[in-house]
Design an enzyme around this catalytic site. Structure first.
Site, short mmCIF file in Angstrom:
data_model
loop_
_atom_site.label_atom_id
_atom_site.label_comp_id
_atom_site.label_asym_id
_atom_site.label_seq_id
_atom_site.Cartn_x
_atom_site.Cartn_y
_atom_site.Cartn_z
N ARG A 98 1.05 -1.12 0.10
CA ARG A 98 0.27 0.01 0.05
C ARG A 98 0.88 0.88 -0.26
O ARG A 98 1.83 1.06 0.37
CB ARG A 98 -1.51 0.15 1.44
CG ARG A 98 -2.00 -1.15 1.50
CD ARG A 98 -2.60 -0.19 2.79
NE ARG A 98 -3.24 -2.23 2.27
CZ ARG A 98 -3.58 -2.46 3.11
NH1 ARG A 98 -2.23 -3.65 4.19
NH2 ARG A 98 -4.21 -4.36 3.56
N LYS A 151 -2.82 -1.83 7.57
CA LYS A 151 -4.54 -1.22 8.14
C LYS A 151 -4.35 -2.00 9.38
O LYS A 151 -4.46 -3.66 9.51
CB LYS A 151 -5.63 -1.60 7.13
CG LYS A 151 -5.29 -0.86 5.72
CD LYS A 151 -6.57 -1.88 5.20
CE LYS A 151 -7.17 -0.24 4.16
NZ LYS A 151 -7.91 -0.30 3.12
#
Length: 300
Positions: free
Chosen positions: A149, A173
């Site tokens: 990411r 996350k």
């Protein structure tokens, strides 16, 4: 004049920041959505969260929809409200959450686009005539080599690298940690960049720096990737997420191992990986039916 609904929201946001330690971006999203809800609730003469009823929650959703809020944004707003009201219940301010059971609009799911291997090679064939080009090549190689990411790339520190084994440690996350292989080419270009990194007088342990020696920003990475796409003559717009998706697509095409790709991407749910890799549920179901002992049917 401050709304009587504001103090409870402020207390909730402090809880998210201090106890939950959510990221600044997530806190900003909660703040935005709950502030918008307070405005709407004030218009409806709602003065106390404790008096909120399911019918009023539906009215809040309807008013948001009439304000041209898109389905995905409306779902995010209702999710923020549910989380806040759940916290109110846990604090004893509410007996039950009136937003429970309120249907969330289903947003259309758009498949992200990837670039093919030839275009990736074209993109990465960068003329390395300055240190920043070496840095950008290293970032591109890591993004495509590990499927990171953007936040994981920007937050990468030198201490997170193990170039001997070709691995990087990232926090994804939900503060979930994972170690990832990054590939021979990515290791090679990180090594090239680290030789030049000290030229920029680093101000912290960040792997990738701006020209001022600070940790490179998300916006800077997006801008540089887009510029390289244009310079290299790639037909589609280049952005970090496209490289992440291309990594997932190419890995799945070569390996056929959906679970491994799920682990590499750091997805909590297989359904998320399924979307990234263009798989449909019928295919997954057929694989399950053919392979799982409890799914196999005996011959009649």
């Amino acid at each position: 004049m401050i709304s009587p609904l504001q103090p409870a929201v402020d207390a909730f946001l402090r809880y998210l920041k201090v106890e939950r330690q959510l990221s600044p971006l997530t806190l900003k999203s909660y703040t935005h959505q709950l502030s918008a809800l307070i405005v709407l609730a004030d218009e409806m003469q709602i003065r106390d969260w404790a008096t909120l009823e399911p019918a009023q929650v539906r009215s809040l959703a309807a008013r948001s929809r009439r304000a041209d809020l898109q389905p995905a944004s409306l779902a995010l707003r209702l999710s923020a409200l549910r989380s806040f009201l759940d916290w109110q219940v846990s604090q004893g301010a509410l007996k039950a959450n009136p937003a429970k059971g309120i249907a969330t609009p289903r947003a259309p799911r758009h498949l992200p686009k990837n670039i093919d291997v030839d275009e990736v090679n074209q993109l990465l064939d960068i003329d390395l005539n300055d240190p920043l080009a070496v840095r950008d090549r290293a970032m591109l190689e890591v993004m495509y080599g590990a499927g990171l990411r953007l936040s994981e790339l920007v937050n990468m520190d030198c201490r997170h690298l193990d170039l001997t084994t070709g691995e990087v440690w990232v926090v994804g996350k939900g503060s979930k940690e994972r170690r990832l292989p990054i590939g021979r080419m990515a290791v090679q270009w990180i090594e090239h960049w680290l030789v030049l990194r000290d030229v920029f007088a680093p101000q912290d342990d960040a792997v990738f720096l701006s020209s001022q020696g600070k940790r490179i920003s998300v916006r800077n990475v997006q801008k540089r990737f887009a510029e390289w796409g244009v310079k290299q003559g790639v037909t589609s717009h280049i952005h970090p997420h496209k490289l992440r998706h291309s990594f997932a697509t190419h890995m799945l095409e070569s390996s056929g191992d959906l679970r491994a790709v799920q682990e590499l991407l750091g997805h909590a749910n297989l359904s998320t990986t399924q979307i990234y890799t263009h798989l449909d549920f019928q295919h997954l179901a057929s694989v399950y039916d053919a392979a799982h002992p409890r799914a196999k049917r005996g011959k009649s």
